[in-house]
Design a protein around this motif. Structure first.
Motif, short mmCIF file in Angstrom:
data_model
loop_
_atom_site.label_atom_id
_atom_site.label_comp_id
_atom_site.label_asym_id
_atom_site.label_seq_id
_atom_site.Cartn_x
_atom_site.Cartn_y
_atom_site.Cartn_z
N SER A 156 0.85 -1.19 0.00
CA SER A 156 0.00 0.00 0.00
C SER A 156 0.88 1.24 0.00
N PHE A 157 0.26 2.38 -0.33
CA PHE A 157 1.06 3.59 -0.52
C PHE A 157 0.60 4.78 0.32
N HIS A 158 -0.48 4.64 1.04
CA HIS A 158 -0.83 5.71 1.99
C HIS A 158 -1.57 5.12 3.17
N SER A 159 -1.73 5.90 4.21
CA SER A 159 -2.22 5.41 5.49
C SER A 159 -3.62 4.82 5.41
N LEU A 160 -4.47 5.36 4.55
CA LEU A 160 -5.84 4.85 4.44
C LEU A 160 -5.83 3.41 3.96
N GLU A 161 -5.03 3.12 2.93
CA GLU A 161 -4.93 1.76 2.41
C GLU A 161 -4.33 0.83 3.47
N ASP A 162 -3.21 1.28 4.04
CA ASP A 162 -2.50 0.43 4.99
C ASP A 162 -3.36 0.12 6.21
N ARG A 163 -4.16 1.07 6.64
CA ARG A 163 -5.01 0.86 7.81
C ARG A 163 -6.04 -0.24 7.56
N ILE A 164 -6.61 -0.25 6.36
CA ILE A 164 -7.59 -1.28 6.02
C ILE A 164 -6.93 -2.65 5.98
N VAL A 165 -5.74 -2.73 5.36
CA VAL A 165 -5.02 -3.99 5.26
C VAL A 165 -4.65 -4.51 6.65
N LYS A 166 -4.08 -3.64 7.47
CA LYS A 166 -3.68 -4.03 8.82
C LYS A 166 -4.87 -4.52 9.63
N THR A 167 -5.97 -3.77 9.59
CA THR A 167 -7.16 -4.14 10.35
C THR A 167 -7.73 -5.46 9.89
N ALA A 168 -7.78 -5.66 8.57
CA ALA A 168 -8.34 -6.90 8.03
C ALA A 168 -7.47 -8.10 8.40
N MET A 169 -6.15 -7.94 8.28
CA MET A 169 -5.26 -9.05 8.61
C MET A 169 -5.35 -9.41 10.08
N ARG A 170 -5.36 -8.42 10.94
CA ARG A 170 -5.43 -8.68 12.37
C ARG A 170 -6.77 -9.31 12.76
N ALA A 171 -7.84 -8.83 12.15
CA ALA A 171 -9.15 -9.41 12.44
C ALA A 171 -9.21 -10.86 11.99
N SER A 172 -8.65 -11.16 10.80
CA SER A 172 -8.66 -12.53 10.29
C SER A 172 -7.71 -13.44 11.07
N ALA A 173 -6.76 -12.84 11.78
CA ALA A 173 -5.84 -13.61 12.61
C ALA A 173 -6.36 -13.75 14.04
N GLY A 174 -7.55 -13.19 14.30
CA GLY A 174 -8.13 -13.29 15.62
C GLY A 174 -7.50 -12.37 16.64
N LEU A 175 -6.82 -11.32 16.18
CA LEU A 175 -6.11 -10.42 17.08
C LEU A 175 -6.94 -9.21 17.48
N GLU A 176 -7.91 -8.84 16.65
CA GLU A 176 -8.79 -7.72 17.00
C GLU A 176 -9.96 -7.72 16.04
N GLY A 177 -10.99 -6.96 16.39
CA GLY A 177 -12.16 -6.90 15.54
C GLY A 177 -11.93 -6.00 14.35
N GLY A 178 -12.95 -5.86 13.51
CA GLY A 178 -12.87 -5.03 12.31
C GLY A 178 -13.03 -3.57 12.68
N GLY A 179 -14.15 -2.96 12.34
CA GLY A 179 -14.38 -1.59 12.71
C GLY A 179 -14.24 -0.61 11.56
N SER A 180 -14.12 -1.09 10.33
CA SER A 180 -14.03 -0.18 9.18
C SER A 180 -15.22 -0.41 8.25
N ARG A 181 -15.80 0.68 7.78
CA ARG A 181 -16.94 0.53 6.87
C ARG A 181 -16.50 0.01 5.51
N HIS A 182 -15.18 -0.03 5.26
CA HIS A 182 -14.67 -0.52 3.99
C HIS A 182 -14.43 -2.03 4.01
#
Length: 333
Positions: A255-281
């Protein structure tokens, strides 16, 4: 997809033929790191969800006697790749479509998926595509061209002042969003805004530059993201990757800016059972056993040498996750 230049990547595939990038092809960002983390192996299938100039696709095909399914929503990228696809003896399949739909476009499972977000160099360098504030052209910005729905011109000439301010602030992280939106509405009341040069001049009258980036940068980024639903597409892609990858398969995302990276990080962590989602995207997820193991706890960044060779790479961030089997419930981290 953002690629650097000049191309210097050369590999020797199992066939013994030397891989040499096409004339004018660009060296993709974080290519060595992406290849290492994808664990490329012969006899397996990989997906390049953001074909662009073909940098990742050609590098993967050169690394091992494997197969690549390359996807791009820009028909121009698919057409350009047809000129060199035959070099790989049927190991490359080209698909025109969105990477968010890859679970429907590709028959899985696959051993790895590479995604490289953003706009490609050719898109920026072609004024008729309407992505660049440096080159005057029609205010378009649609990745799919005329088949892609509403253009940036449609958006800036019809959205409300409040709606424009929200887009510019949220997707461009622009502090002067309200003043820019007001200036756009005042200008379009006199004449429709149909050219990139027009819009850039409007923004530059409102925002004072600091000498580092053009004042129009964030506004153009925001409109491009909105026109192409780029953040929603990333959220759908993260969900699709989970469905498509085989156990042990890797997902490598640049990813190339914080908005993209935030979605990727959140999705990966949620799928790894580390935290919930929380993004409308991000698609709504059902709770259950972890689906991914995080490989890169912190984002992988370009070396100084790469940043010097390609200044566009400075903001790049690579995150990697590995698909785990449903039975692997112990430690997904």
């Amino acid at each position: 997809m953002t690629d650097a230049k000049p191309a210097e990547f050369t590999e020797t595939p199992p066939s013994g033929k030397t891989f040499v990038p096409l004339s004018g092809a660009h060296d993709p960002v974080l290519i060595a790191e992406v290849l290492e983390n994808l664990n490329i192996r012969g006899g397996h299938t990989y997906v390049d969800g953001t074909l662009g100039l073909g940098g990742y696709t050609r590098a993967i095909l050169a690394k091992a006697d494997c197969r690549v399914i390359a996807i791009d929503r820009d028909p121009a990228a698919i057409d350009a790749a047809k000129a060199w696809a035959g070099e790989y003896g049927g190991r490359l399949t080209l698909i025109h479509g969105r990477f968010g739909d890859m679970a429907e476009l590709v028959t899985g499972p696959v051993a790895g998926i590479a995604l490289d977000f953003g706009v490609s160099s050719p898109q920026l360098d072609m004024p008729e595509r309407g992505f660049s504030f440096r080159l005057d052209g029609p205010l378009d910005m649609r990745m799919e061209g005329s088949a892609g729905g509403r253009s940036a011109a449609d958006l800036v000439n019809t959205a409300s002042e409040a709606g424009l301010a929200d887009i510019i602030h949220e997707y461009g992280e622009e502090r002067a969003a309200r003043r820019i939106a007001r200036a756009i509405v005042e200008s379009r009341a006199e004449n429709p805004i149909t050219r990139t040069g027009q819009l850039a001049r409007i923004v530059r009258k409102v925002v004072r530059g600091d000498g580092r980036i053009d004042p129009a940068t964030r506004t153009f980024q925001a409109l491009r993201i909105a026109v192409n639903d780029e953040l929603g597409e990333i959220g759908r892609a993260m969900d699709a990757a989970q469905k498509l990858l085989e156990p042990g398969g890797r997902l490598a995302v640049v990813s190339f800016h914080s908005l993209e990276d935030r979605i990727v990080k959140t999705a990966m962590r949620a799928s790894a059972g580390l935290e919930g989602g929380g993004s409308r995207h991000l698609p709504q997820k059902e709770t259950g056993a972890p689906a991914f193991r995080i490989i890169s706890r912190k984002p992988i960044t370009p070396t100084e040498a790469e940043c010097e060779r390609n200044p566009r790479s400075r903001s790049a961030r690579l995150r990697v996750a590995e698909r785990i089997a449903p039975s692997e419930k112990e430690d997904a981290s």
